[in-house]
Design an enzyme around this catalytic site. Sequence first.
Site, PDB file in Angstrom:
ATOM      1  N   GLY A 144       3.675   1.056  29.853  1.00  0.00           N
ATOM      2  CA  GLY A 144       3.222   0.042  30.787  1.00  0.00           C
ATOM      3  C   GLY A 144       2.697  -1.161  30.043  1.00  0.00           C
ATOM      4  O   GLY A 144       2.331  -1.066  28.867  1.00  0.00           O
ATOM      5  N   GLN A 188      -1.563  -9.034  28.272  1.00  0.00           N
ATOM      6  CA  GLN A 188      -1.280  -8.431  26.952  1.00  0.00           C
ATOM      7  C   GLN A 188      -0.200  -9.184  26.191  1.00  0.00           C
ATOM      8  O   GLN A 188       0.030  -8.917  25.009  1.00  0.00           O
ATOM      9  CB  GLN A 188      -0.857  -6.970  27.109  1.00  0.00           C
ATOM     10  N   CYS A 244      -3.207   2.290  24.380  1.00  0.00           N
ATOM     11  CA  CYS A 244      -2.992   0.953  24.926  1.00  0.00           C
ATOM     12  C   CYS A 244      -2.343   0.106  23.842  1.00  0.00           C
ATOM     13  O   CYS A 244      -2.779   0.138  22.691  1.00  0.00           O
ATOM     14  CB  CYS A 244      -4.330   0.356  25.349  1.00  0.00           C
ATOM     15  N   LEU A 245      -1.308  -0.658  24.202  1.00  0.00           N
ATOM     16  CA  LEU A 245      -0.609  -1.471  23.206  1.00  0.00           C
ATOM     17  C   LEU A 245      -1.526  -2.537  22.592  1.00  0.00           C
ATOM     18  O   LEU A 245      -1.257  -3.010  21.494  1.00  0.00           O
ATOM     19  CB  LEU A 245       0.635  -2.131  23.817  1.00  0.00           C
ATOM     20  N   HIS A 274      -4.362   1.950  34.811  1.00  0.00           N
ATOM     21  CA  HIS A 274      -4.656   1.390  33.483  1.00  0.00           C
ATOM     22  C   HIS A 274      -4.233  -0.090  33.422  1.00  0.00           C
ATOM     23  O   HIS A 274      -5.006  -0.949  32.992  1.00  0.00           O
ATOM     24  CB  HIS A 274      -3.937   2.210  32.399  1.00  0.00           C
ATOM     25  N   GLU A 275      -2.999  -0.366  33.859  1.00  0.00           N
ATOM     26  CA  GLU A 275      -2.492  -1.752  33.784  1.00  0.00           C
ATOM     27  C   GLU A 275      -3.246  -2.658  34.752  1.00  0.00           C
ATOM     28  O   GLU A 275      -3.483  -3.834  34.457  1.00  0.00           O
ATOM     29  CB  GLU A 275      -0.989  -1.807  34.065  1.00  0.00           C
ATOM     30  N   HIS A 286      -6.247  -4.125  33.278  1.00  0.00           N
ATOM     31  CA  HIS A 286      -5.987  -5.305  32.434  1.00  0.00           C
ATOM     32  C   HIS A 286      -6.035  -6.589  33.258  1.00  0.00           C
ATOM     33  O   HIS A 286      -6.509  -7.623  32.780  1.00  0.00           O
ATOM     34  CB  HIS A 286      -4.599  -5.211  31.789  1.00  0.00           C
TER      35      HIS A 286
HETATM   36 CO    CO Z   1      -3.503  -1.207  28.059  1.00  0.00          CO
END
Ligand code: CO
Length: 182
Positions: free
Chosen positions: A50, A55, A96-97, A138-139, A142
């Site tokens: 995701g 991000q 998380c990226l 989660h996304e 963000h």
């Molecule tokens: Co993340």
Amino acid sequence: MTEELPEYDLTFYPDPLLRKPSEPVTSFDEALSRLAGGMLERMHASNGVGLAAPQVGVRCRVLVMNPTGEEGDDRVLINPEIIERAGVETTYEEGCLSFPGVYAEVRRPDSCKVRFFSVDGEEHEEEFTGFTSRVIQHEYDHLEGVLLVDRMSPADKVRNKHVLQDLVARYQERRKREESPA
Ligand code: CO
């Protein structure tokens, strides 16, 4: 004719950009579908499940995901709104990226009902459960400027302390390089 998609770099913690809530999308145009396409490419290239627009440095309410990793399961949610969270809370180790090398146990309710728009501007309402629901929650965080580090237990903060410190140091080095180009 295929136009090349924009190439996006990831935004890493503790970039303040990740802390600002994102703005709603107002035009469902070519630029939006290129953004979504570029985000999906970045997500797949980084082996993520995701990704949220902040991000990749874009402060708008767009999230992409592919919780199965199967071709054809790419999803794009524009202006998502979690209208209900339900079910038992489960704990799962999330990454998380924007936090390479950081993993933390996060508690979240099992299911969520989401109102969102597709890239073509059509409104949808859908209920998600299990892993997909977790990815969305989660996304969605963000888009609100909420990060993995905020959801961590004190024990996970201690466990990840050095990786987090390293991310801060790398960010400061990048800033220094940007401020005084050689
Ligand atoms: Co993340």
